[in-house]
Design a protein around this motif. Structure first.
Motif, PDB file in Angstrom:
ATOM      1  N   ALA A  47       0.835  -1.206   0.000  1.00  0.00           N
ATOM      2  CA  ALA A  47       0.000   0.000   0.000  1.00  0.00           C
ATOM      3  C   ALA A  47       0.871   1.259   0.000  1.00  0.00           C
ATOM      4  CB  ALA A  47      -0.926  -0.001   1.207  1.00  0.00           C
ATOM      5  N   VAL A  91      -1.615   3.957  -1.744  1.00  0.00           N
ATOM      6  CA  VAL A  91      -3.042   3.748  -1.441  1.00  0.00           C
ATOM      7  C   VAL A  91      -3.160   3.212  -0.019  1.00  0.00           C
ATOM      8  CG1 VAL A  91      -3.700   3.274  -3.841  1.00  0.00           C
ATOM      9  CG2 VAL A  91      -3.033   1.388  -2.360  1.00  0.00           C
ATOM     10  N   SER A  92      -4.399   3.076   0.460  1.00  0.00           N
ATOM     11  CA  SER A  92      -4.577   2.584   1.827  1.00  0.00           C
ATOM     12  C   SER A  92      -4.460   1.055   1.861  1.00  0.00           C
ATOM     13  CB  SER A  92      -5.943   3.015   2.356  1.00  0.00           C
ATOM     14  OG  SER A  92      -6.961   2.354   1.647  1.00  0.00           O
ATOM     15  N   THR A 147      -7.512  -0.754   0.705  1.00  0.00           N
ATOM     16  CA  THR A 147      -7.673  -0.875  -0.754  1.00  0.00           C
ATOM     17  C   THR A 147      -6.979  -2.132  -1.260  1.00  0.00           C
ATOM     18  OG1 THR A 147      -7.888   1.495  -1.036  1.00  0.00           O
ATOM     19  CG2 THR A 147      -7.187   0.275  -2.963  1.00  0.00           C
ATOM     20  N   ILE A 199      -2.621   9.945   2.255  1.00  0.00           N
ATOM     21  CA  ILE A 199      -2.873   8.748   1.439  1.00  0.00           C
ATOM     22  C   ILE A 199      -4.326   8.322   1.583  1.00  0.00           C
ATOM     23  CG2 ILE A 199      -2.404   6.251   1.326  1.00  0.00           C
ATOM     24  CD1 ILE A 199       0.557   6.880   1.732  1.00  0.00           C
ATOM     25  N   GLU A 200      -4.823   8.298   2.834  1.00  0.00           N
ATOM     26  CA  GLU A 200      -6.222   7.906   3.080  1.00  0.00           C
ATOM     27  C   GLU A 200      -7.182   8.857   2.368  1.00  0.00           C
ATOM     28  OE1 GLU A 200      -7.503   5.361   4.892  1.00  0.00           O
ATOM     29  OE2 GLU A 200      -5.593   4.553   5.607  1.00  0.00           O
ATOM     30  N   ASP A 257      -6.921   8.268  -1.452  1.00  0.00           N
ATOM     31  CA  ASP A 257      -7.113   6.873  -1.869  1.00  0.00           C
ATOM     32  C   ASP A 257      -8.335   6.750  -2.779  1.00  0.00           C
ATOM     33  OD1 ASP A 257      -6.474   3.988  -1.478  1.00  0.00           O
ATOM     34  OD2 ASP A 257      -8.529   3.990  -0.735  1.00  0.00           O
ATOM     35  N   ASN A 262     -11.436   5.034  -1.269  1.00  0.00           N
ATOM     36  CA  ASN A 262     -12.127   5.900  -0.308  1.00  0.00           C
ATOM     37  C   ASN A 262     -12.956   6.966  -1.029  1.00  0.00           C
ATOM     38  OD1 ASN A 262     -11.143   4.542   1.860  1.00  0.00           O
ATOM     39  ND2 ASN A 262      -9.480   5.967   2.294  1.00  0.00           N
TER      40      ASN A 262
END
Lengths: 67, 143
Positions: free
Chosen positions: A20, A25-26, A29, B75-76, B79, B82
Motif C-alpha cells: 500500500a 493507497v490505503s 484498498t 494517502i487515506e 485513496d 475511499n
C-alpha cells in the motif's frame, strides 16, 4: 474481475501495508483488491503492473461472470 | 505558510464576528425585526468560524510533529477506493434527500402551511435539481 495480486505480493515477500505504501493507497484498498471486492482504476492497475514488472493482463484477469 | 495564515484568518474573523454580535446585543436594546436576531446569528457564525480556525491550526500543529501520520492521512484522503465510497454514499444520500424534500413539500402543503415556507422548499428543491443537471451537462462535456 479476478487478480493475482495476493500471489504476486507474497512472492515478493511483502505485506499489505508495504505494498500500500509503495503504491500510495490505503491498506484497505489492497485488501479489497485481493478479495476481489474492488476493481482498480486504470491508473492504479498500471501502477500495480509497473510495480511488479508485469503487464496488466498478467495480473488482472477479465471475466464476464465477475462483473 | 499560506494554509497557516488561513487558520489564523478564520480565528480572527470568527472572534471579530462574535464581538460584533455581542456589541449589537448591548447597543440595540429595543431592536425590532431582523436586527433582533442578527446579533445572535453573528455570535453563532463567529463561534463556528473561530472553532473551525482553532481546529485547523491545532491539526496543523499536531501534524507538524508527526510527518509520517500526515503522509498516511494524505494517502487515506487521496485513496481512490475511499473517494469512490464517499462519492457512492453521497449519491445515495442525494437520492434520499430528494425524496425527503418532496415528502416535506407535500406534507407542508397538505398541512396548510404558509405559502412562503412551501415556496422556499420548492425553490430549494428546484435549485438542487438544477445544480444536478448543470453538473451532469458539465461532466458530459468534460468526459
Amino acid at each position: 474481475m479476478k487478480n493475482r495480486l495476493e500471489e504476486l505480493r507474497k512472492d515478493r515477500g511483502i505485506n499489505q501495508e508495504e505494498l500500500a505504501a509503495a503504491l500510495g493507497v490505503s491498506r484497505q484498498t489492497i485488501g479489497s483488491l485481493e478479495n476481489g471486492r474492488y476493481n482498480p482504476s486504470i491508473l492504479l492497475a498500471f501502477k500495480i503492473a509497473r510495480y511488479f514488472g508485469r503487464s496488466i493482463e498478467e495480473i488482472f484477469v477479465y471475466g464476464e461472470e465477475g462483473k | 505558510m499560506k494554509k497557516n495564515n488561513l487558520g489564523l484568518l478564520l480565528i480572527l474573523a470568527g472572534a471579530v464576528l462574535a464581538c460584533i454580535g455581542l456589541y449589537l446585543i448591548h447597543a440595540q436594546e429595543d431592536a425590532q425585526g431582523i436586527l433582533r436576531v442578527l446579533p445572535f446569528v453573528c455570535i453563532g457564525a463567529g463561534c463556528g468560524i473561530f472553532g473551525h480556525g482553532v481546529g485547523d491550526m491545532a491539526n496543523r500543529w499536531a501534524m507538524r510533529k508527526h510527518p509520517e501520520l500526515e503522509r498516511q492521512m494524505q494517502i487515506e484522503k487521496d485513496d481512490e477506493r475511499n473517494i469512490a465510497i464517499s462519492n457512492r454514499a453521497k449519491a445515495k444520500a442525494y437520492d434520499g434527500m430528494l425524496f425527503v424534500l418532496a415528502a416535506l413539500m407535500v406534507s407542508f402543503a397538505l398541512m396548510g402551511a404558509d405559502m412562503a415556507v412551501v415556496l422556499l422548499l420548492v425553490f430549494a428543491y428546484l435549485f438542487i435539481v438544477g445544480e444536478f443537471i448543470y453538473y451532469l451537462n458539465k461532466y458530459q462535456k468534460e468526459m
